[in-house]
Write a protein that holds these residues in place. Structure first.
Motif, PDB file in Angstrom:
ATOM      1  N   ALA A 195       0.793  -1.219   0.000  1.00  0.00           N
ATOM      2  CA  ALA A 195       0.000   0.000   0.000  1.00  0.00           C
ATOM      3  C   ALA A 195       0.821   1.261   0.000  1.00  0.00           C
ATOM      4  CB  ALA A 195      -0.954   0.019   1.196  1.00  0.00           C
TER       5      ALA A 195
ATOM      6  N   GLU B 186       2.041  -0.108   5.346  1.00  0.00           N
ATOM      7  CA  GLU B 186       1.772  -1.434   5.894  1.00  0.00           C
ATOM      8  C   GLU B 186       2.940  -2.344   5.600  1.00  0.00           C
ATOM      9  OE1 GLU B 186      -2.950  -1.964   5.159  1.00  0.00           O
ATOM     10  OE2 GLU B 186      -1.787  -3.816   5.220  1.00  0.00           O
TER      11      GLU B 186
ATOM     12  N   LYS C 204       2.043  -8.149  11.214  1.00  0.00           N
ATOM     13  CA  LYS C 204       1.840  -6.978  10.369  1.00  0.00           C
ATOM     14  C   LYS C 204       1.981  -5.687  11.141  1.00  0.00           C
ATOM     15  CE  LYS C 204      -1.599  -6.391   7.071  1.00  0.00           C
ATOM     16  NZ  LYS C 204      -3.007  -6.395   6.720  1.00  0.00           N
TER      17      LYS C 204
ATOM     18  N   ILE D 244       1.154  -1.606  10.934  1.00  0.00           N
ATOM     19  CA  ILE D 244       0.452  -0.540  10.221  1.00  0.00           C
ATOM     20  C   ILE D 244       0.789   0.789  10.890  1.00  0.00           C
ATOM     21  CG2 ILE D 244      -1.782   0.397   9.466  1.00  0.00           C
ATOM     22  CD1 ILE D 244      -2.933  -2.375   9.498  1.00  0.00           C
TER      23      ILE D 244
ATOM     24  N   ASN E 139      -7.468   0.052  -1.672  1.00  0.00           N
ATOM     25  CA  ASN E 139      -6.524   0.358  -0.597  1.00  0.00           C
ATOM     26  C   ASN E 139      -6.903   1.661   0.085  1.00  0.00           C
ATOM     27  OD1 ASN E 139      -4.609  -1.638  -0.380  1.00  0.00           O
ATOM     28  ND2 ASN E 139      -3.409  -0.877  -2.101  1.00  0.00           N
TER      29      ASN E 139
ATOM     30  N   TYR F  65     -10.379   1.208   2.102  1.00  0.00           N
ATOM     31  CA  TYR F  65     -10.335   0.355   3.301  1.00  0.00           C
ATOM     32  C   TYR F  65      -9.394   0.923   4.352  1.00  0.00           C
ATOM     33  CZ  TYR F  65     -13.311  -3.150   1.244  1.00  0.00           C
ATOM     34  OH  TYR F  65     -14.392  -3.790   0.727  1.00  0.00           O
ATOM     35  N   SER F  66      -8.213   1.404   3.913  1.00  0.00           N
ATOM     36  CA  SER F  66      -7.244   1.898   4.889  1.00  0.00           C
ATOM     37  C   SER F  66      -7.700   3.180   5.560  1.00  0.00           C
ATOM     38  CB  SER F  66      -5.882   2.116   4.231  1.00  0.00           C
ATOM     39  OG  SER F  66      -5.325   0.867   3.918  1.00  0.00           O
TER      40      SER F  66
ATOM     41  N   SER G 286      -7.702  -3.403   6.024  1.00  0.00           N
ATOM     42  CA  SER G 286      -6.688  -3.487   4.965  1.00  0.00           C
ATOM     43  C   SER G 286      -7.268  -4.221   3.770  1.00  0.00           C
ATOM     44  CB  SER G 286      -5.455  -4.265   5.428  1.00  0.00           C
ATOM     45  OG  SER G 286      -4.907  -3.676   6.559  1.00  0.00           O
ATOM     46  N   TYR G 287      -6.847  -3.785   2.599  1.00  0.00           N
ATOM     47  CA  TYR G 287      -7.237  -4.493   1.374  1.00  0.00           C
ATOM     48  C   TYR G 287      -6.003  -5.226   0.867  1.00  0.00           C
ATOM     49  CZ  TYR G 287      -9.206  -5.424  -3.198  1.00  0.00           C
ATOM     50  OH  TYR G 287      -9.679  -6.044  -4.327  1.00  0.00           O
ATOM     51  N   LEU G 288      -6.114  -6.516   0.665  1.00  0.00           N
ATOM     52  CA  LEU G 288      -4.924  -7.330   0.446  1.00  0.00           C
ATOM     53  C   LEU G 288      -4.717  -7.822  -0.973  1.00  0.00           C
ATOM     54  CD1 LEU G 288      -5.480  -9.605   3.571  1.00  0.00           C
ATOM     55  CD2 LEU G 288      -4.080  -7.551   3.473  1.00  0.00           C
TER      56      LEU G 288
ATOM     57  N   ASN H 255      -5.542  -7.755  11.225  1.00  0.00           N
ATOM     58  CA  ASN H 255      -4.750  -8.879  10.708  1.00  0.00           C
ATOM     59  C   ASN H 255      -5.548 -10.184  10.651  1.00  0.00           C
ATOM     60  OD1 ASN H 255      -2.433  -9.659   9.462  1.00  0.00           O
ATOM     61  ND2 ASN H 255      -1.344 -10.223  11.346  1.00  0.00           N
TER      62      ASN H 255
ATOM     63  N   SER I 246      -0.757 -13.224   5.658  1.00  0.00           N
ATOM     64  CA  SER I 246      -1.045 -12.377   4.504  1.00  0.00           C
ATOM     65  C   SER I 246      -0.010 -12.575   3.402  1.00  0.00           C
ATOM     66  CB  SER I 246      -1.043 -10.919   4.921  1.00  0.00           C
ATOM     67  OG  SER I 246      -1.755 -10.777   6.105  1.00  0.00           O
TER      68      SER I 246
END
Lengths: 345, 360
Positions: free
Chosen positions: A50, A58, A66, A68, B61, B64-65, B75-77, B138, B344
């Motif tokens: 991102a 991220e 993870k 952020i 992204n 969602y973020s 988060s968009y993955l 997560n 992820s």
């Protein structure tokens, strides 16, 4: 040089999290909680996701943990991706705002029509024939009724038609003429891509004693087939739909408005172009048959008169059975076409 | 039943069980998103659509973020190539389909039947992909619906709805909502939902009555003006009046749409929960939603589409502000997904691809 970024660390495979700081020195990344290092990793073993303006950094570690960042402004120096740089610059935004309509215009008026034209040339004749057959079947069932013209008129038109085909060396098997009565089409004539030309009772009655005018209209319709106009229209609308889905599919409201306007304008221009192309064909071949292009002008003038009369009548009597002459309404600038026919050499 | 009272007592018991009410916060800005969007549009055009996969990922992204709940962002993955792969497949099919239906309608019908058979699979695949690509704290969302279930809910039931002259449709829509929601999970916790058929019927009845009232008023006015009944009346109207009727129709339609969307959403969210984890509440109101929709549409039209970023951002903010989530903080802090290897970075979704089908 060490960089420190505040954020939240999520442990792998659980929702547990801690407020931490991330320290980056060279390619070593450490997640630090109150001076205690929770995770340490080198850059090649993690992924930085991102990099979009306004989106917090991220970092996903190999084990699924993870990090952020708390603020969307923090980036690992000097890492700003090219896309992010473009997306956060006002100058680019202004340039793009100007370029986007230009490119859409280019697509709609040049690229898509070119693609459509190319694909029409690649299509075998059998496609046009089967398409014509299938659409004729539908049109006949839905909008056409058996002709009520008297036999002698029919025969004289057919005779003239056959003579014209012969003299112009057109395929007699391909081009056929059909008479129908139609409330839906009114005074009208049209051609299908397989060479079937339909002329309505209503139109023939208007032009009954002017065989040259009838011939002019039939030639105009033949031209549409010769130039593959309907195939080109279908190919174009398909190319448009495909482009809409492929290139502009992801832009929601935007493409609909822009592409819709562009395509509509282009299609109008294209259909005008097709009409004048067909007119020219008719003029040229009228001369080849030893007639005058003025016959075309005559046909148009009669249709125009008729339209004026019916609209007058429907105004006076408020009648709902207004037979607005569809032939004219789909073919704009009638006066211009008449003038052209009269001055054609 | 006195719902207010019921809700009230629910609130008290929720607090006792450790539930804390949170608003969803949305921090996206139209100006920032405009910059992202316009660059993505241009790149999509000049790459003949290939970049649109990247554009989708970057847009998601951003949205969602910028969505935050209880201090944590979503988060968009998804990776662009996953989206591109699905898109290429869809386009190949679409081109074949367009060619066939235009040039050989009979073969086109066979192809449509094949599509009907494939549709449930496509829907399941898309729902699974779209859910798995969203994570919060997560932990990923997921979808567990099967082909059979999707076939029943997206093919058979709608056919049933149509052959009952749409009388069964509200019930069918309820069943579809139920199917989608009850197969959606956050981590391993499935959503449980308990929807009322009566509520769906009530909503659609109101919508129908609004439309009927509109038609009734128009015809009554027509009758009063000309004392003749029938559609001929409209052909005699001057264009200005006709425009007025058109605008009134659009306004009625927007209002009707708002009634359906607002009522259903509020009902669905109030009756859906992640057991032991979260309860939801939607506080949409019909006038504000109708206003949002109408102004969005006007803005898009008047700006030739350039207002899209503003429209998208204010809609997201509207949705966020009117959605409350009661979270059982204690439970939410300790969701364990070890058994699912919820990493992820892992490649377990490498085969997944988006088929761009959006339902619900």
């Amino acid at each position: 040089m060490t960089q420190t970024i505040a954020g939240v660390y999520y442990y792998p495979a659980t929702s547990q999290s801690e407020e931490v700081s991330l320290t980056v020195s060279g390619d070593v990344f450490n997640v630090v909680l109150c001076d205690k290092v929770l995770v340490t990793s080198i850059q090649t073993r993690l992924s930085i996701a991102a990099r979009v303006p306004g989106v917090p950094l991220e970092i996903v570690f190999k084990d699924g943990g993870k990090f952020i960042a708390a603020s969307s402004k923090d980036r690992i120096n000097p890492l700003k991706s090219k896309a992010e740089k473009l997306e956060s610059s006002w100058l680019t935004a202004i340039v793009c705002t100007v370029l986007v309509p230009c490119f859409i215009w280019l697509f709609v008026t040049v690229v898509i029509p070119k693609m459509a034209e190319m694909s029409v040339r690649l299509l075998p004749d059998s496609v046009a024939i089967s398409m014509g057959d299938q659409s004729f079947y539908v049109i006949e069932k839905a909008f056409l009724e058996e002709t009520e013209l008297d036999k002698t008129l029919q025969e004289s038109v057919v005779k003239q038609w056959n003579m014209a085909l012969e003299q112009l060396a057109l395929d007699k098997k391909k081009y056929t003429i059909h008479f129908f009565k139609s409330d839906y089409f009114g005074a009208n004539a049209f051609a299908l891509p397989n060479g079937k030309v339909v002329i309505t009772d209503e139109l023939l009655q208007l032009l009954e004693d002017k065989p040259d005018a009838i011939l002019a209209i039939l030639l105009h319709e033949i031209a549409h087939v010769e130039y593959q106009h309907s195939m080109r229209l279908v190919a174009h609308s398909m190319a448009n739909t495909i482009a809409l889905a492929v290139v502009f599919g992801d832009m929601d409201g935007f493409a609909d408005v822009f592409l819709g306007i562009g395509a509509a304008l282009w299609e109008n221009a294209f259909s005008r172009e097709m009409e004048s192309q067909a007119d020219e064909y008719a003029f040229k071949h009228l001369i080849a048959l030893g007639k005058s292009p003025a016959a075309f002008a005559q046909a148009m003038e009669i249709l125009m008169e008729q339209r004026a009369r019916t609209s007058e009548r429907s105004k006076n009597s408020k009648s709902t059975e207004n037979t607005v002459l569809q032939y004219l309404s789909t073919h704009p600038d009638t006066q211009q076409r008449i003038d052209k026919a009269k001055s054609y050499q | 039943m006195d719902t207010d009272k019921a809700l009230d007592s629910q609130d008290h018991s929720n607090a006792a069980q450790g539930y804390i009410s949170n608003n969803i916060e949305f921090s996206g800005k139209a100006s920032t998103f405009f910059g992202i969007w316009i660059v993505n549009v241009l790149l999509s055009i000049i790459t003949f659509g290939i970049y649109s996969a990247w554009a989708t990922v970057r847009t998601n992204n951003y949205f969602y973020s910028n969505t935050k709940l209880d201090g944590h962002v979503f988060s968009y993955l998804a990776k662009p190539l996953q989206i591109l792969r699905g898109r290429i497949l869809a386009i190949i099919f679409f081109v074949i389909y367009a060619l066939v239906t235009n040039f050989n309608p009979v073969l086109g019908i066979i192809l449509s039947l094949l599509l009907l058979i494939a549709m449930p699979w496509i829907i399941v695949q898309s729902l699974r992909f779209n859910n798995q690509m969203i994570s919060y704290r997560n932990v990923r969302f997921d979808f567990h619906g099967t082909y059979g279930g999707a076939f029943v809910h997206f093919v058979l039931l709608p056919i049933l709805g149509a052959i009952t002259l749409y009388l069964a449709m509200p019930w069918v829509l309820k069943k579809i909502k139920h199917f989608v929601l009850s197969n959606t999970s956050y981590g391993e916790t499935k959503l449980t939902t308990n929807l009322s058929t009566g509520q769906f019927y009530k909503t659609f009845l109101i919508a129908f009555l609004i439309l009927a009232a509109f038609v009734g008023v128009i015809f009554a006015l027509a009758f009063a003006a000309t004392s003749n009944v029938g559609l001929q009346f409209f052909s005699a109207l001057p264009p200005s009046t006709l425009t007025l009727v058109g605008v009134a129709y659009l306004a009625t339609f927007a209002f009707m749409r708002a009634v359906v969307i607002v009522q259903i959403r509020n009902h669905v969210l109030a009756n859906t929960e992640l057991e032991g984890l979260a309860k939801f509440k939607s506080s949409f109101t019909i006038p504000s939603y109708a206003f949002l929709e109408v102004t969005n549409m006007l803005a898009l039209i008047c700006s030739l589409g350039f207002a899209f970023p503003w429209v998208a951002i204010r809609s997201a903010r509207f949705f966020a502000q009117r959605t409350q989530v009661e979270i059982n903080t204690k439970a939410a802090n300790a969701i364990d997904t070890k058994s699912r290897q919820d990493s992820s970075v892992g490649s377990e979704t490498a085969e997944a691809f988006d088929l761009g089908m959006s339902v619900v």
